[in-house]
Design an enzyme around this catalytic site. Structure first.
Site, PDB file in Angstrom:
ATOM      1  N   ARG A  96     -11.635 -10.303 -87.824  1.00  0.00           N
ATOM      2  CA  ARG A  96     -12.212 -10.582 -86.517  1.00  0.00           C
ATOM      3  C   ARG A  96     -11.191 -10.334 -85.396  1.00  0.00           C
ATOM      4  NH1 ARG A  96     -12.634 -15.233 -85.370  1.00  0.00           N
ATOM      5  NH2 ARG A  96     -11.588 -16.246 -87.114  1.00  0.00           N
TER       6      ARG A  96
ATOM      7  N   LYS B 269     -20.846 -13.430 -87.492  1.00  0.00           N
ATOM      8  CA  LYS B 269     -20.338 -14.566 -86.730  1.00  0.00           C
ATOM      9  C   LYS B 269     -20.992 -14.680 -85.352  1.00  0.00           C
ATOM     10  CE  LYS B 269     -17.622 -16.419 -89.720  1.00  0.00           C
ATOM     11  NZ  LYS B 269     -18.094 -17.664 -90.390  1.00  0.00           N
TER      12      LYS B 269
ATOM     13  N   HIS C 181     -19.560 -24.935 -90.190  1.00  0.00           N
ATOM     14  CA  HIS C 181     -18.862 -23.859 -90.886  1.00  0.00           C
ATOM     15  C   HIS C 181     -18.476 -24.408 -92.259  1.00  0.00           C
ATOM     16  CE1 HIS C 181     -15.231 -20.924 -91.146  1.00  0.00           C
ATOM     17  NE2 HIS C 181     -16.324 -20.347 -91.578  1.00  0.00           N
TER      18      HIS C 181
ATOM     19  N   SER D 131     -11.659 -19.603 -93.315  1.00  0.00           N
ATOM     20  CA  SER D 131     -11.518 -18.517 -94.274  1.00  0.00           C
ATOM     21  C   SER D 131     -10.237 -18.681 -95.092  1.00  0.00           C
ATOM     22  CB  SER D 131     -11.475 -17.184 -93.523  1.00  0.00           C
ATOM     23  OG  SER D 131     -11.215 -16.123 -94.395  1.00  0.00           O
TER      24      SER D 131
ATOM     25  N   LYS E 220     -13.963 -22.228 -99.525  1.00  0.00           N
ATOM     26  CA  LYS E 220     -15.363 -22.611 -99.379  1.00  0.00           C
ATOM     27  C   LYS E 220     -16.259 -21.869-100.365  1.00  0.00           C
ATOM     28  CE  LYS E 220     -16.522 -21.624 -95.230  1.00  0.00           C
ATOM     29  NZ  LYS E 220     -15.437 -20.648 -95.098  1.00  0.00           N
ATOM     30  N   THR E 221     -16.110 -20.553-100.395  1.00  0.00           N
ATOM     31  CA  THR E 221     -16.973 -19.745-101.248  1.00  0.00           C
ATOM     32  C   THR E 221     -16.653 -19.980-102.718  1.00  0.00           C
ATOM     33  OG1 THR E 221     -17.168 -18.058 -99.537  1.00  0.00           O
ATOM     34  CG2 THR E 221     -17.694 -17.396-101.779  1.00  0.00           C
TER      35      THR E 221
ATOM     36  N   ASP F  20     -21.214 -20.381 -96.425  1.00  0.00           N
ATOM     37  CA  ASP F  20     -20.408 -20.308 -95.208  1.00  0.00           C
ATOM     38  C   ASP F  20     -20.975 -21.048 -93.999  1.00  0.00           C
ATOM     39  OD1 ASP F  20     -18.028 -19.298 -93.945  1.00  0.00           O
ATOM     40  OD2 ASP F  20     -19.271 -17.879 -92.860  1.00  0.00           O
TER      41      ASP F  20
ATOM     42  N   ARG G 100     -13.312  -7.978 -98.663  1.00  0.00           N
ATOM     43  CA  ARG G 100     -14.518  -8.808 -98.786  1.00  0.00           C
ATOM     44  C   ARG G 100     -15.573  -8.134 -99.655  1.00  0.00           C
ATOM     45  NH1 ARG G 100     -14.786 -13.930 -95.819  1.00  0.00           N
ATOM     46  NH2 ARG G 100     -13.035 -13.870 -94.365  1.00  0.00           N
TER      47      ARG G 100
END
Length: 533
Positions: free
Chosen positions: A61, A201, A220, A238, A242-243, A257, A323
């Protein structure tokens, strides 16, 4: 004008004032987008049929190039200390130039939903210059029933044209790269970046603005639910897990997410997942690894063997932020509905770059709000442009870059929901142990999973706890399957006094960071601040 897609006569960007494209491809299937992307040379197929693309200069980003239009509606509602502003005249010029640039381009248009709950979802129209960006966002958002498409009226429109270059003098941008959104107009313009995550996003940012006014908490976080209906939330930036940690073969994945927490329970904003792939292995993360071997998954900035086109997930030469994007149903135990009950457990994930925090700690409601507003973690190289190595940071609400409103809005919503539904809260460190980054080692994922399973299963409710010297939260003394030494971070360091000194520095960072929130929270929250004394 050439149109492709269902009920051709119903679809035209001219109806929205966006005329001039050479061709508009509406609501193509995954196969059509995949074939278009290959035929246009936007990427290549891997040995297993995933689509692999690289994004050039922007592999994460561009947070410093993101703007919100400051106007009569947003002047008093947006948290301007955190969000860069663009005035209405600059955005109008940008919009005019975007539409001029659109003329002659071939674009892909998708009508999609942000949100699984029909009461709280947002209708999003996404216009992309690249076919693979269309495939990506088709995976990541929720796909309406085809019967809904002819009458689809977007509440948010995103135009993503990587070939467009902004003019800082004319548009008020920082560079030629721009991500600019008018919340009042429901329009986001993205230019001069090929990183697909900007589109995803942008939808999240819009939901983060709209939902709090309806009493719904946008988060988030990832979410899953156990066989007994015990839902869990996993907050974190990130790279904090989380994933990975929400993808559990023994629990149903709601999403990885972005979620909302409403009066009815929790719901996924998305229809897919966007998982990091650096050092991904079949042994450690079989569910996510399996998606990389599926036809149609999108691999972004993943190095391939030039001969065999086998992905090399250990090669970070393009970026540490490689990713894979895939539909949620590529995970074997994913939820079909994207909704779940009120959570029983709330997990706050942090990648502690200093190696001070324990692998798990139980939080009181006041401590939970303190750590939610603090949002301590680490930025990992490649997640944002310009970040090298790993840097300690405080990102309030575990998602400051995506929060248009003041953190207290989200913090108060979360505190009230936790209290109302009696959720247990845990702080989990997936970062470093035995020393700071560069000296210590990353927390073993097997230990993290064992601790999470114990917490989610209620096995930590009645175990012996010690009070952490610096942070005051409770830490289990012993957990089956986890080395007792790991639960006492100081004991993992070769030099205990060095640990104490580093801990005191981290405490000071927490205290300094939280000063800006002290006036917005109750005294009991301020009282939970860590202390070096």
């Amino acid at each position: 004008m050439e149109y492709t897609g269902p009920t051709v006569s119903s679809f035209s960007l001219a109806k929205q004032g966006f005329a001039g494209a050479k061709a508009e491809h509406w609501n193509l299937s995954a196969k059509q987008l995949y074939d278009q992307a290959l035929s246009r040379g936007e990427g290549v197929a891997t040995n297993k049929g995933a689509f692999a693309a690289t994004t050039g200069l922007h592999t994460g980003r561009s947070a410093q190039d993101k703007f919100i239009v400051r106007d009569g509606e947003t002047d008093e509602t947006v948290w301007w200390d955190n969000n860069k502003s663009m005035n209405s005249e600059q955005f109008s010029a940008l919009r005019e130039d975007f539409l001029a640039h659109l003329e002659g381009l071939e674009v892909f248009v998708h009508d999609l939903h942000g949100g699984a709950d029909p009461k709280h979802r947002i209708k999003a129209r996404v216009i992309t210059e690249f076919a693979w960006h269309g495939l990506f966002i088709r995976h990541l958002l929720r796909r309406p029933d085809p019967s809904e498409l002819p009458d689809f009226e977007p509440e948010l429109t995103i135009i993503n044209l990587p070939s467009f270059k902004a003019d800082p003098e004319r548009h008020g941008s920082r560079t030629e790269t721009v991500i600019a959104g008018s919340l009042s107009e429901g329009l986001v313009l993205i230019g001069n970046t090929e990183y697909a995550g900007e589109t995803k996003k942008s939808v999240f940012g819009a939901l983060n603005y709209v939902l709090p006014a309806k009493g719904v908490m946008p988060m988030h976080c990832s979410a899953n639910v156990g066989p007994d209906g015990d839902a869990a939330l996993f907050f974190g930036l990130s790279g904090t897990g989380k994933t990975t940690l929400s993808s559990d073969a023994n629990r149903t994945l709601i999403g990885d997410d972005e979620h909302g927490w409403s009066e009815d329970g929790i719901f996924n904003f998305e229809g897919g997942c966007y998982a990091k792939t650096i050092r991904l292995s079949q042994e450690a993360e079989p569910e996510i690894y399996g998606t990389t071997q599926r036809w149609g998954s999108v691999l972004e900035n993943v190095v391939l063997d030039p001969e065999t086109r086998v992905p090399d997930f250990d090669d970070g030469s393009l970026t540490e932020n490689g990713r894979v994007a895939y539909p949620l149903d590529y995970i074997p135990n994913a939820s079909e509905t994207g909704v779940g009950p009120h959570p029983k457990n709330v997990i706050m994930l942090t990648a502690d770059a200093f190696g001070i925090l324990p692998p798990i700690a139980r939080l009181t409601p006041s401590q939970a709000m303190y750590h939610f507003l603090s949002g301590y973690t680490a930025k990992v190289a490649g997640t944002e442009k310009g970040v090298a190595g790993t840097q300690a940071t405080f990102s309030t609400c575990f998602g400051a870059p995506f929060m248009p409103r003041h953190p207290s809005v989200y913090g108060n919503l979360l505190r009230d929901l936790i209290a109302r539904h009696g959720a247990s809260c845990w702080l989990v460190n997936t970062g470093w142990t035995g020393g700071a980054y560069g000296t210590g080692s990353r927390m073993p994922i097997a230990a993290t999973r064992a601790l999470l399973n114990a917490a989610l299963g209620g096995h930590l409710d009645d175990v012996a706890m010690r009070k952490d010297t610096f942070f005051g939260f409770e830490v289990p003394v012993a957990v089956e399957g986890v080395s007792p030494e790991l639960l006492v971070p100081r004991s993992t360091w070769a030099d205990g006094e060095a640990y104490d000194a580093q801990a005191a520095k981290l405490v000071a960072m927490f205290q300094e960071n939280f000063q800006k929130f002290e006036a917005y929270v109750d005294p009991d929250v301020n009282a939970t601040a860590p202390s070096a004394a």
